[in-house]
Structures are given as structure tokens and as C-alpha cells.
Design a protein around this motif. Structure first.
Motif, PDB file in Angstrom:
ATOM      1  N   ALA A  85       0.817  -1.208   0.000  1.00  0.00           N
ATOM      2  CA  ALA A  85       0.000   0.000   0.000  1.00  0.00           C
ATOM      3  C   ALA A  85       0.844   1.249   0.000  1.00  0.00           C
ATOM      4  O   ALA A  85       0.442   2.292  -0.507  1.00  0.00           O
ATOM      5  CB  ALA A  85      -0.929  -0.007   1.215  1.00  0.00           C
ATOM      6  N   CYS A  86       2.045   1.162   0.611  1.00  0.00           N
ATOM      7  CA  CYS A  86       2.868   2.369   0.703  1.00  0.00           C
ATOM      8  C   CYS A  86       4.075   2.307  -0.212  1.00  0.00           C
ATOM      9  O   CYS A  86       4.952   3.149  -0.154  1.00  0.00           O
ATOM     10  CB  CYS A  86       3.331   2.589   2.152  1.00  0.00           C
ATOM     11  SG  CYS A  86       4.376   1.275   2.758  1.00  0.00           S
ATOM     12  N   GLY A  87       4.155   1.297  -1.080  1.00  0.00           N
ATOM     13  CA  GLY A  87       5.352   1.088  -1.884  1.00  0.00           C
ATOM     14  C   GLY A  87       5.626   2.191  -2.867  1.00  0.00           C
ATOM     15  O   GLY A  87       6.753   2.351  -3.322  1.00  0.00           O
ATOM     16  N   SER A  88       4.596   3.005  -3.247  1.00  0.00           N
ATOM     17  CA  SER A  88       4.810   4.042  -4.235  1.00  0.00           C
ATOM     18  C   SER A  88       5.285   5.340  -3.631  1.00  0.00           C
ATOM     19  O   SER A  88       5.576   6.292  -4.327  1.00  0.00           O
ATOM     20  CB  SER A  88       3.496   4.306  -4.982  1.00  0.00           C
ATOM     21  OG  SER A  88       2.494   4.740  -4.086  1.00  0.00           O
ATOM     22  N   SER A  89       5.384   5.390  -2.307  1.00  0.00           N
ATOM     23  CA  SER A  89       5.792   6.635  -1.647  1.00  0.00           C
ATOM     24  C   SER A  89       7.261   6.899  -1.878  1.00  0.00           C
ATOM     25  O   SER A  89       8.088   6.009  -1.849  1.00  0.00           O
ATOM     26  CB  SER A  89       5.507   6.529  -0.143  1.00  0.00           C
ATOM     27  OG  SER A  89       6.047   7.628   0.521  1.00  0.00           O
ATOM     28  N   GLU A 133       7.825   5.742   8.526  1.00  0.00           N
ATOM     29  CA  GLU A 133       8.565   5.689   7.268  1.00  0.00           C
ATOM     30  C   GLU A 133       8.446   4.313   6.606  1.00  0.00           C
ATOM     31  O   GLU A 133       8.398   4.205   5.377  1.00  0.00           O
ATOM     32  CB  GLU A 133      10.043   6.019   7.502  1.00  0.00           C
ATOM     33  CG  GLU A 133      10.321   7.461   7.887  1.00  0.00           C
ATOM     34  CD  GLU A 133      10.021   8.442   6.772  1.00  0.00           C
ATOM     35  OE1 GLU A 133      10.110   8.053   5.589  1.00  0.00           O
ATOM     36  OE2 GLU A 133       9.678   9.590   7.087  1.00  0.00           O
ATOM     37  N   ALA A 134       8.382   3.265   7.422  1.00  0.00           N
ATOM     38  CA  ALA A 134       8.281   1.906   6.884  1.00  0.00           C
ATOM     39  C   ALA A 134       6.844   1.537   6.528  1.00  0.00           C
ATOM     40  O   ALA A 134       6.604   0.485   5.916  1.00  0.00           O
ATOM     41  CB  ALA A 134       8.832   0.905   7.890  1.00  0.00           C
ATOM     42  N   ALA A 162      15.812   5.945   4.749  1.00  0.00           N
ATOM     43  CA  ALA A 162      15.473   6.173   3.343  1.00  0.00           C
ATOM     44  C   ALA A 162      15.358   4.873   2.537  1.00  0.00           C
ATOM     45  O   ALA A 162      14.933   4.890   1.383  1.00  0.00           O
ATOM     46  CB  ALA A 162      16.529   7.075   2.695  1.00  0.00           C
ATOM     47  N   ASP A 163      15.731   3.756   3.143  1.00  0.00           N
ATOM     48  CA  ASP A 163      15.715   2.454   2.467  1.00  0.00           C
ATOM     49  C   ASP A 163      14.619   1.595   3.102  1.00  0.00           C
ATOM     50  O   ASP A 163      14.837   0.920   4.101  1.00  0.00           O
ATOM     51  CB  ASP A 163      17.088   1.795   2.626  1.00  0.00           C
ATOM     52  CG  ASP A 163      17.202   0.458   1.917  1.00  0.00           C
ATOM     53  OD1 ASP A 163      16.164  -0.098   1.494  1.00  0.00           O
ATOM     54  OD2 ASP A 163      18.339  -0.043   1.794  1.00  0.00           O
ATOM     55  N   LYS A 164      13.425   1.634   2.517  1.00  0.00           N
ATOM     56  CA  LYS A 164      12.260   0.990   3.149  1.00  0.00           C
ATOM     57  C   LYS A 164      12.434  -0.499   3.384  1.00  0.00           C
ATOM     58  O   LYS A 164      12.079  -0.997   4.471  1.00  0.00           O
ATOM     59  CB  LYS A 164      11.008   1.270   2.332  1.00  0.00           C
ATOM     60  CG  LYS A 164       9.721   0.836   3.022  1.00  0.00           C
ATOM     61  CD  LYS A 164       8.499   1.390   2.317  1.00  0.00           C
ATOM     62  CE  LYS A 164       8.394   2.880   2.492  1.00  0.00           C
ATOM     63  NZ  LYS A 164       7.144   3.430   1.898  1.00  0.00           N
ATOM     64  N   PRO A 165      12.953  -1.299   2.443  1.00  0.00           N
ATOM     65  CA  PRO A 165      13.120  -2.732   2.722  1.00  0.00           C
ATOM     66  C   PRO A 165      14.046  -2.996   3.910  1.00  0.00           C
ATOM     67  O   PRO A 165      13.747  -3.846   4.758  1.00  0.00           O
ATOM     68  CB  PRO A 165      13.713  -3.278   1.418  1.00  0.00           C
ATOM     69  CG  PRO A 165      13.231  -2.330   0.368  1.00  0.00           C
ATOM     70  CD  PRO A 165      13.255  -0.981   1.025  1.00  0.00           C
ATOM     71  N   THR A 166      15.168  -2.261   3.963  1.00  0.00           N
ATOM     72  CA  THR A 166      16.090  -2.451   5.079  1.00  0.00           C
ATOM     73  C   THR A 166      15.460  -1.993   6.386  1.00  0.00           C
ATOM     74  O   THR A 166      15.566  -2.663   7.424  1.00  0.00           O
ATOM     75  CB  THR A 166      17.399  -1.669   4.838  1.00  0.00           C
ATOM     76  OG1 THR A 166      18.030  -2.171   3.665  1.00  0.00           O
ATOM     77  CG2 THR A 166      18.360  -1.818   6.019  1.00  0.00           C
ATOM     78  N   LEU A 167      14.790  -0.855   6.355  1.00  0.00           N
ATOM     79  CA  LEU A 167      14.145  -0.329   7.553  1.00  0.00           C
ATOM     80  C   LEU A 167      13.081  -1.303   8.063  1.00  0.00           C
ATOM     81  O   LEU A 167      12.978  -1.553   9.273  1.00  0.00           O
ATOM     82  CB  LEU A 167      13.513   1.024   7.245  1.00  0.00           C
ATOM     83  CG  LEU A 167      12.785   1.722   8.402  1.00  0.00           C
ATOM     84  CD1 LEU A 167      13.722   1.978   9.569  1.00  0.00           C
ATOM     85  CD2 LEU A 167      12.152   3.023   7.911  1.00  0.00           C
ATOM     86  N   THR A 168      12.308  -1.866   7.148  1.00  0.00           N
ATOM     87  CA  THR A 168      11.279  -2.828   7.535  1.00  0.00           C
ATOM     88  C   THR A 168      11.895  -4.059   8.194  1.00  0.00           C
ATOM     89  O   THR A 168      11.393  -4.564   9.197  1.00  0.00           O
ATOM     90  CB  THR A 168      10.451  -3.247   6.306  1.00  0.00           C
ATOM     91  OG1 THR A 168       9.815  -2.095   5.765  1.00  0.00           O
ATOM     92  CG2 THR A 168       9.403  -4.286   6.674  1.00  0.00           C
ATOM     93  N   LYS A 169      13.005  -4.533   7.645  1.00  0.00           N
ATOM     94  CA  LYS A 169      13.703  -5.690   8.215  1.00  0.00           C
ATOM     95  C   LYS A 169      14.179  -5.382   9.629  1.00  0.00           C
ATOM     96  O   LYS A 169      14.028  -6.208  10.545  1.00  0.00           O
ATOM     97  CB  LYS A 169      14.896  -6.056   7.328  1.00  0.00           C
ATOM     98  CG  LYS A 169      15.678  -7.281   7.798  1.00  0.00           C
ATOM     99  CD  LYS A 169      15.012  -8.559   7.388  1.00  0.00           C
ATOM    100  CE  LYS A 169      15.903  -9.768   7.659  1.00  0.00           C
ATOM    101  NZ  LYS A 169      15.266 -11.042   7.276  1.00  0.00           N
TER     102      LYS A 169
END
Length: 222
Positions: free
Chosen positions: A22-26, A112-113, A148-155
Motif C-alpha cells: 500500500a505504501c510502496g509508491s511513496s 517511514e516503513a 530512506a531504504d524501506k526494505p532495510t528499515l522494515t527488516k
């Protein structure tokens, strides 16, 4: 692992990718780096009041939650208001954290994530919540890059979340995180350390409407 815990983990596993999609386009990123006690600027539009669990705690349960906390860091939690122990007990975990001044950097990272709804709607979880000072141990440039790096932040963030509401007597041992990693908690009574960094629990057994929170003094890197 009990059937209830497996069910909770399955629900979280489904909710997480949906939230991220849902937030991937941000393209929002944090624009400042936090120092001790400060918070980077958040540009996410996530509401901290969305997706609350259906069950909430009663006033008497809120008082019980306040009396059950432990640790020297609990003295820094507000005595009253929404950020107090009794106030946090009535809100889902992301909303509760947003009202606690010790956790403002963590809240910014969760926004942010795009994990606000995922955490708020989870039925029962345990969250190891790093303080602002814990995030300040990370070099400012590195922290800004992670935000600023959503995949890393999510992990990183999901490495702090465990299925089930763990009481202090259930805390010691190995626990699988939402990130798919395993963290080890050592200690007993009111003295616990978490993960390979031996993050210290400075305020434990903090109740929210859907989670048990253990506030820690270091970030748990996966």
C-alpha cells in the motif's frame, strides 16, 4: 510454538506485505538525522490512530499494567496523560508509542516503513522498543540511509516484533521475530538483555491494548 502463536504469526505475515504494498509508491524519506532525544522529520501520512484492535483494556486493567512495569528507565515515562503507562494501556501499540516521548525516533521509523496499521491491528504481539538514545548510538549518516531504504528499515523494525504477549516469566529464551530472525533474551526477574548486542531492558512489561512492550537501550540489528 502454540496454535495461537502460529495463528498470530500467520496473520502478521499476511498483513505485512499488504501494508508494504500500500505504501510502496511513496518517495518520502527522512530529511534530518536524530541526535540523542531528538526525532528525524517524518513525512509519512500514516495516521497513528488507525486500525485498532477490537478489544481494549478496562481502567482497572490499565492500573494493573502500570503497577506491573519494572526497570530504572520507567521513571522517564510520563506520570499522566496518553504517554503514561495507564494511557498507553488503552491504545494499540504504534499509537501508544507515539504518545511516549522516549520513543519518538522509533515512531518516525515505523511511519517511514508504513508499519503503523500492521502493528496497530496485530492481535497479540511483543515489541522490543528502542529509545531515542538507542537510535542515537547509530551514526547519523547511517541512520538517515536506513530511514530512506524501506526494505532495510522494515527488516530492522520487524526484527523487534515477536508474536504473542510475553510476560516477564516467558521472556528468557529464543523467539522468532516477524523479520524471520531469531532473537535470544537472557536474564530473569527484572534484569534482561536482548539479542547479540545485549540490549538492556530498561523498562519492561509495558502494556498496550494489543502488545506487551519492553523498552530497550540499543537497536536490534538483524
Amino acid at each position: 510454538m502454540s496454535m495461537k502463536t502460529r495463528t498470530t504469526f500467520a496473520a502478521l505475515a499476511i498483513a505485512l506485505p499488504l501494508s508494504l504494498a500500500a505504501c510502496g509508491s511513496s518517495t518520502d524519506t527522512a530529511t534530518t538525522s536524530p541526535g540523542a532525544g531528538s526525532t528525524p522529520a517524518a513525512t509519512s501520512s500514516d495516521s497513528m490512530t488507525s486500525s485498532t484492535p477490537s478489544d481494549t483494556m478496562t481502567s482497572s486493567e490499565s492500573m494493573d499494567a502500570m503497577s506491573a512495569t519494572f526497570g530504572e528507565g520507567c521513571a522517564a515515562v510520563p506520570k499522566d496523560g496518553k504517554g503514561s503507562f495507564s494511557g498507553m494501556a488503552t491504545d494499540p501499540v504504534a499509537t501508544a508509542a507515539s504518545n511516549n516521548p522516549l520513543l519518538s525516533t522509533l515512531v518516525t521509523a515505523v511511519k517511514e516503513a508504513g508499519l503503523v496499521d500492521t502493528l496497530n491491528s496485530a492481535p497479540e504481539i511483543t515489541v522490543f522498543a528502542p529509545t531515542n538514545d538507542a537510535f542515537a548510538k547509530i551514526p547519523a549518516a547511517d541512520l538517515k540511509a536506513v530511514l530512506a531504504d524501506k526494505p532495510t528499515l522494515t527488516k530492522v523494525l520487524t526484527n523487534h516484533v515477536v508474536a504473542g504477549k510475553l510476560s516477564p516469566d516467558q521472556l528468557a529464551g529464543d523467539h522468532k521475530t516477524l523479520a524471520g530472525t531469531t532473537i535470544t533474551v537472557k536474564g530473569s526477574g527484572e534484569n534482561f538483555t536482548v539479542g547479540t548486542m545485549d540490549a538492556k531492558v530498561i523498562c519492561g512489561n509495558v502494556m498496550t491494548a494489543n502488545a506487551t512492550v519492553y523498552i530497550i537501550d540499543s537497536v536490534l540489528l538483524p
